[in-house]
Design an enzyme around this catalytic site. Structure first.
Site, mmCIF file in Angstrom:
data_model
loop_
_atom_site.group_PDB
_atom_site.id
_atom_site.type_symbol
_atom_site.label_atom_id
_atom_site.label_comp_id
_atom_site.label_asym_id
_atom_site.label_seq_id
_atom_site.Cartn_x
_atom_site.Cartn_y
_atom_site.Cartn_z
ATOM 1 N N LYS A 53 15.475 94.871 44.602
ATOM 2 C CA LYS A 53 16.312 94.153 45.576
ATOM 3 C C LYS A 53 16.672 92.757 45.046
ATOM 4 O O LYS A 53 17.813 92.310 45.166
ATOM 5 C CB LYS A 53 15.581 94.047 46.925
ATOM 6 C CG LYS A 53 15.524 95.391 47.646
ATOM 7 C CD LYS A 53 14.525 95.439 48.788
ATOM 8 C CE LYS A 53 14.390 96.891 49.248
ATOM 9 N NZ LYS A 53 13.320 97.110 50.241
ATOM 10 N N GLN A 97 9.056 94.243 53.859
ATOM 11 C CA GLN A 97 8.855 95.432 53.039
ATOM 12 C C GLN A 97 7.746 96.300 53.631
ATOM 13 O O GLN A 97 6.639 95.830 53.882
ATOM 14 C CB GLN A 97 8.515 95.022 51.595
ATOM 15 C CG GLN A 97 8.377 96.191 50.639
ATOM 16 C CD GLN A 97 9.686 96.963 50.443
ATOM 17 O OE1 GLN A 97 10.751 96.381 50.266
ATOM 18 N NE2 GLN A 97 9.601 98.284 50.484
ATOM 19 N N ASP A 120 17.744 95.685 57.515
ATOM 20 C CA ASP A 120 17.226 97.049 57.351
ATOM 21 C C ASP A 120 17.698 97.951 58.493
ATOM 22 O O ASP A 120 17.579 99.169 58.411
ATOM 23 C CB ASP A 120 15.689 97.025 57.345
ATOM 24 C CG ASP A 120 15.115 97.290 55.965
ATOM 25 O OD1 ASP A 120 15.868 97.789 55.106
ATOM 26 O OD2 ASP A 120 13.929 97.006 55.754
#
Ligand code: NDP
Length: 284
Positions: A53, A97, A120
């Site tokens: 990322k 995460q 997300d």
């Protein structure tokens, strides 16, 4: 192999070119998109995902910041970091995460991210708005899978779509996206009776199960479009939830693993981050 490959590498690269232009347009207005990633603990797979990322952000000119926190981080400290990023106007996207260490309440943490910074697409507000067909941040993996179908010009409206898997991050949003595109959607899961009877009806079959090569050729209709979301490691090598070689003899289109949906996931994270920045810049 008779199926045409839906190449995630190529499609993600094309999308990145488009994103670069959008980032440049923001830069001309003096605005730089910012992504904050919160990584708790030292899970090796998570480290790799986060590093990918960071690299994608660097390629596109997105400012990325990774908060690396020790495995014994408390819920309080994690939540304080989220609040801080929420309050920071230079941060357009916040990503925690997953998986988090077991002692932490991930659902609670995710619910604290401002919905507009939830790149997300996991926040309840975004999930709820998706189910109502309203403008929202869509979870990256299903968004990427849908993008692949559309980019390849595959007709969806009126087609029988079968999604195997009903997780909140893949199966359910995938089914909702296909429904929005006017497919007739069936969702299957571990309690589905006679799974193959369902999958064999699918014009578009999405596998999001987490079991290596679980979807075999006898479960697939001739000419079906097969989207393999699964990422499994067998003897150190990556494979999907679909038995690729035999299924690709029957399918009309298929996504490979690696190099398929996985490549699109990060591209869609970047897309969600740039879109959040565009909205924030427009509101200035
Ligand atoms: P989950 O484990 O959360 O969900 C798996 C789903 O598969 C569940 O709904 C489960 O049913 C269903 N399932 C399990 N066994 C069977 C079975 N025998 N028959 C039918 N359905 C079954 O996984 P995720 O949705 O998070 O991920 C799915 C896969 O996608 C994994 O391989 C994961 O690594 C991969 N993934 C890939 C990403 C990418 O970027 N390409 C991103 C995210 C995930 P039930 O609900 O009844 O338990």
């Amino acid at each position: 192999m008779s199926a045409q490959l839906l190449d995630g590498k190529v499609m993600a690269a094309e999308l990145e070119e488009e994103l670069k232009k959008r980032v440049e347009a923001l830069a001309q207005k003096g605005y730089t998109p910012g992504l904050t990633v919160i990584l708790v603990g030292d899970d090796p797979a998570s480290q790799t995902y986060v590093s990918n990322k960071e690299k994608a952000c660097a390629r596109l000119g997105i400012r990325s910041r990774t908060l690396r926190m020790p495995a014994d981080t408390t819920q309080e400290t994690l939540e304080a970091a989220i609040h801080e990023a929420n309050a920071d106007p230079s941060v357009n996207g916040i990503l925690v995460q997953l998986p988090l260490p077991r002692h932490l309440d991930g659902d609670r943490a995710l619910s604290l991210i401002l919905p507009e910074k939830d790149v997300d697409g996991f926040h309840d507000i975004n999930a709820g708005r998706l189910s109502r067909g309203l403008d929202c941040v869509v979870a990256c993996t299903p968004k990427g899978a849908l993008h692949m179908l559309k980019r390849a010009g595959i007709p969806i409206s009126g087609k029988e779509a079968v999604v195997v898997g009903r997780s909140n991050i893949v199966g359910k949003p995938m089914a909702l996206l296909l429904l929005q595109e006017n497919a007739t959607v069936t969702i299957c899961h571990s309690r589905t009776v006679d799974l193959a009877a369902h999958t064999r009806r699918a014009d578009i079959l999405v596998a999001a199960i987490g079991k290596p090569r679980f979807i075999t050729a006898d479960m697939v209709k001739e000419g079906a479009v097969v989207v393999d979301v699964g990422i499994n490691r067998v003897d150190g090598k990556l494979c999907g939830d679909v038995d690729f070689e035999p299924v690709s003899q029957k399918a009309s289109y298929i996504t490979p693993v690696p190099g398929g949906v996985g490549k699109m996931t990060i591209a869609m994270l970047m897309d969600n981050t740039v879109a959040a920045a565009e909205k924030a810049a427009a509101a200035l």
